[in-house]
Motif scaffolding. Structure first.
Motif, mmCIF file in Angstrom:
data_model
loop_
_atom_site.group_PDB
_atom_site.id
_atom_site.type_symbol
_atom_site.label_atom_id
_atom_site.label_comp_id
_atom_site.label_asym_id
_atom_site.label_seq_id
_atom_site.Cartn_x
_atom_site.Cartn_y
_atom_site.Cartn_z
ATOM 1 N N ASN A 40 6.588 -13.914 -11.115
ATOM 2 C CA ASN A 40 7.808 -13.144 -10.935
ATOM 3 C C ASN A 40 7.962 -12.228 -12.142
ATOM 4 O OD1 ASN A 40 10.295 -12.091 -10.426
ATOM 5 N ND2 ASN A 40 11.319 -14.068 -10.175
ATOM 6 N N ALA A 41 7.807 -10.928 -11.932
ATOM 7 C CA ALA A 41 7.873 -9.954 -13.020
ATOM 8 C C ALA A 41 9.298 -9.583 -13.381
ATOM 9 C CB ALA A 41 7.082 -8.704 -12.650
ATOM 10 N N GLY A 42 10.271 -10.011 -12.608
ATOM 11 C CA GLY A 42 11.658 -9.783 -12.964
ATOM 12 C C GLY A 42 12.345 -8.714 -12.141
ATOM 13 N N ASP A 43 13.592 -8.463 -12.536
ATOM 14 C CA ASP A 43 14.442 -7.463 -11.887
ATOM 15 C C ASP A 43 14.549 -6.246 -12.790
ATOM 16 O OD1 ASP A 43 14.960 -9.310 -9.850
ATOM 17 O OD2 ASP A 43 16.655 -10.147 -10.944
ATOM 18 N N TYR A 44 14.549 -5.072 -12.177
ATOM 19 C CA TYR A 44 14.591 -3.812 -12.925
ATOM 20 C C TYR A 44 15.646 -2.907 -12.322
ATOM 21 C CZ TYR A 44 10.035 -5.396 -14.530
ATOM 22 O OH TYR A 44 9.023 -6.132 -15.070
ATOM 23 N N THR A 45 16.469 -2.318 -13.182
ATOM 24 C CA THR A 45 17.386 -1.271 -12.776
ATOM 25 C C THR A 45 17.078 -0.081 -13.664
ATOM 26 O OG1 THR A 45 19.045 -2.891 -12.170
ATOM 27 C CG2 THR A 45 19.797 -0.620 -12.446
ATOM 28 N N VAL A 46 16.629 1.022 -13.053
ATOM 29 C CA VAL A 46 16.085 2.145 -13.802
ATOM 30 C C VAL A 46 16.733 3.440 -13.338
ATOM 31 C CG1 VAL A 46 13.967 3.381 -14.353
ATOM 32 C CG2 VAL A 46 13.890 0.927 -13.976
ATOM 33 N N ASN A 47 17.159 4.257 -14.290
ATOM 34 C CA ASN A 47 17.617 5.613 -13.976
ATOM 35 C C ASN A 47 16.400 6.472 -13.697
ATOM 36 O OD1 ASN A 47 20.348 5.097 -14.369
ATOM 37 N ND2 ASN A 47 20.194 5.488 -16.561
ATOM 38 N N ILE A 48 16.536 7.377 -12.738
ATOM 39 C CA ILE A 48 15.431 8.251 -12.368
ATOM 40 C C ILE A 48 15.558 9.566 -13.127
ATOM 41 C CG2 ILE A 48 14.299 9.468 -10.463
ATOM 42 C CD1 ILE A 48 14.076 6.427 -10.375
ATOM 43 N N LEU B 92 8.486 3.472 -12.871
ATOM 44 C CA LEU B 92 9.561 3.723 -11.910
ATOM 45 C C LEU B 92 10.339 4.990 -12.269
ATOM 46 C CD1 LEU B 92 10.962 0.130 -11.302
ATOM 47 C CD2 LEU B 92 9.603 1.511 -9.725
ATOM 48 N N ARG B 93 10.599 5.226 -13.557
ATOM 49 C CA ARG B 93 11.340 6.420 -13.987
ATOM 50 C C ARG B 93 10.604 7.710 -13.645
ATOM 51 N NH1 ARG B 93 15.543 6.699 -17.555
ATOM 52 N NH2 ARG B 93 14.794 8.752 -18.169
ATOM 53 N N ALA B 94 9.280 7.670 -13.658
ATOM 54 C CA ALA B 94 8.485 8.884 -13.470
ATOM 55 C C ALA B 94 8.284 9.271 -12.007
ATOM 56 C CB ALA B 94 7.122 8.706 -14.136
ATOM 57 N N GLN B 95 8.747 8.449 -11.067
ATOM 58 C CA GLN B 95 8.475 8.709 -9.651
ATOM 59 C C GLN B 95 9.474 9.686 -9.055
ATOM 60 O OE1 GLN B 95 5.565 7.601 -8.645
ATOM 61 N NE2 GLN B 95 5.511 6.747 -10.700
ATOM 62 N N ASN B 96 9.036 10.299 -7.950
ATOM 63 C CA ASN B 96 9.925 11.220 -7.237
ATOM 64 C C ASN B 96 10.496 10.540 -5.986
ATOM 65 O OD1 ASN B 96 7.950 11.346 -5.254
ATOM 66 N ND2 ASN B 96 7.053 13.206 -6.068
ATOM 67 N N GLU B 97 11.390 11.228 -5.337
ATOM 68 C CA GLU B 97 12.119 10.670 -4.204
ATOM 69 C C GLU B 97 11.201 10.278 -3.047
ATOM 70 O OE1 GLU B 97 15.777 11.986 -1.237
ATOM 71 O OE2 GLU B 97 15.004 13.387 -2.705
ATOM 72 N N GLU B 98 10.190 11.090 -2.755
ATOM 73 C CA GLU B 98 9.310 10.808 -1.609
ATOM 74 C C GLU B 98 8.554 9.500 -1.800
ATOM 75 O OE1 GLU B 98 9.052 13.983 -3.180
ATOM 76 O OE2 GLU B 98 10.489 14.811 -1.757
ATOM 77 N N ILE B 99 8.060 9.261 -3.002
ATOM 78 C CA ILE B 99 7.288 8.040 -3.257
ATOM 79 C C ILE B 99 8.191 6.817 -3.215
ATOM 80 C CG2 ILE B 99 5.984 6.811 -5.041
ATOM 81 C CD1 ILE B 99 4.697 9.467 -5.763
ATOM 82 N N LEU B 100 9.377 6.921 -3.782
ATOM 83 C CA LEU B 100 10.280 5.773 -3.828
ATOM 84 C C LEU B 100 10.849 5.415 -2.465
ATOM 85 C CD1 LEU B 100 12.121 6.571 -7.144
ATOM 86 C CD2 LEU B 100 10.518 4.715 -6.734
ATOM 87 N N GLU B 101 11.033 6.395 -1.597
ATOM 88 C CA GLU B 101 11.597 6.124 -0.277
ATOM 89 C C GLU B 101 10.525 5.970 0.805
ATOM 90 O OE1 GLU B 101 14.499 9.181 0.404
ATOM 91 O OE2 GLU B 101 15.994 8.123 -0.772
ATOM 92 N N GLU B 102 9.260 5.936 0.421
ATOM 93 C CA GLU B 102 8.152 5.777 1.361
ATOM 94 C C GLU B 102 8.225 4.406 2.040
ATOM 95 O OE1 GLU B 102 4.043 4.660 -0.155
ATOM 96 O OE2 GLU B 102 3.829 6.780 0.301
ATOM 97 N N PRO B 103 8.075 4.345 3.367
ATOM 98 C CA PRO B 103 8.087 3.048 4.046
ATOM 99 C C PRO B 103 6.949 2.160 3.535
ATOM 100 C CG PRO B 103 8.238 4.853 5.630
ATOM 101 C CD PRO B 103 7.945 5.459 4.285
#
Length: 151
Positions: free
Chosen positions: A58-66, A107-118
Motif C-alpha cells: 500500500n503506497a498510501g493516499d495522495y492529494t495533489v494540486n495540478i 501526478l502534478r505533471a499530468q494533464n487532464e486527458e491522462i488523468l481522466e482516461e478510463p
C-alpha cells in the motif's frame, strides 16, 4: 461401356473431393471449439488461483494540486503496488519518502486527458516506470488505484 467407366471415375473423384472437404470442415470445427474452450478454462484458473496473486504494497493516499491546468484543481489517489517478490516491500518501506516524492511529482505533471482516461492505464504505466527507476532488489509489476478522484 467406355462412357460407364469414365462416369465411374468422375463419380469416384467427386466422392473423394467431398470426403476431403467434409473432413477438413469437421476438423476445423473440432479444433476451433476445443481450443477456445481450453483457453477459457485456463483464464478462469488464472483468475481464481490464489497462488498467482503476488505480494502487494500500500503506497498510501495522495492529494495533489495540478500544475498547468485551469480546469482541474486537484487529484486524490490511493495507490497499491503489485510486487515482483515479497522482499521488495522492505525496500519500499525504506524508500517511502522517495516514492511519495516520485508519485506526487508524477501526478502534478499530468494533464487532464491522462488523468481522466478510463482505466487510467497511461498514468499507471508512468508511475510504475518512475518507481522502478528507484528500486534495486526487484520491480513493481502492476499499479492499482484503489481511489482516483479528479476535480
Amino acid at each position: 461401356m467406355a462412357e460407364d467407366g469414365q462416369m465411374n471415375y468422375k463419380m469416384l473423384a467427386l466422392i473423394v473431393v467431398l470426403v476431403i472437404i467434409i473432413t477438413g470442415v469437421a476438423s476445423f470445427t473440432f479444433f476451433t471449439y476445443f481450443s477456445v474452450s481450453s483457453d477459457e478454462e485456463n483464464n478462469e484458473n488464472e483468475i481464481t488461483s490464489v497462488e498467482d496473486i503476488r505480494p502487494t504494497y500500500n503506497a498510501g493516499d495522495y492529494t495533489v494540486n495540478i500544475s498547468n491546468n485551469n480546469q482541474i484543481n486537484f487529484v486524490r489517489a490511493s495507490i497499491v503496488f503489485e510486487l515482483e517478490n515479497a522482499e521488495l516491500a522492505e525496500e519500499l518501506d525504506k524508500r517511502s519518502s522517495q516514492i511519495r516524492d516520485r508519485v506526487i511529482s508524477t501526478l502534478r505533471a499530468q494533464n487532464e486527458e491522462i488523468l481522466e482516461e478510463p482505466g487510467a492505464d497511461t498514468i499507471k504505466g508512468i508511475v510504475q516506470e518512475k518507481i522502478n527507476e528507484l528500486l534495486i532488489s526487484g520491480e513493481i509489476t502492476n499499479v492499482w488505484f484503489t481511489e482516483l478522484v479528479v476535480q
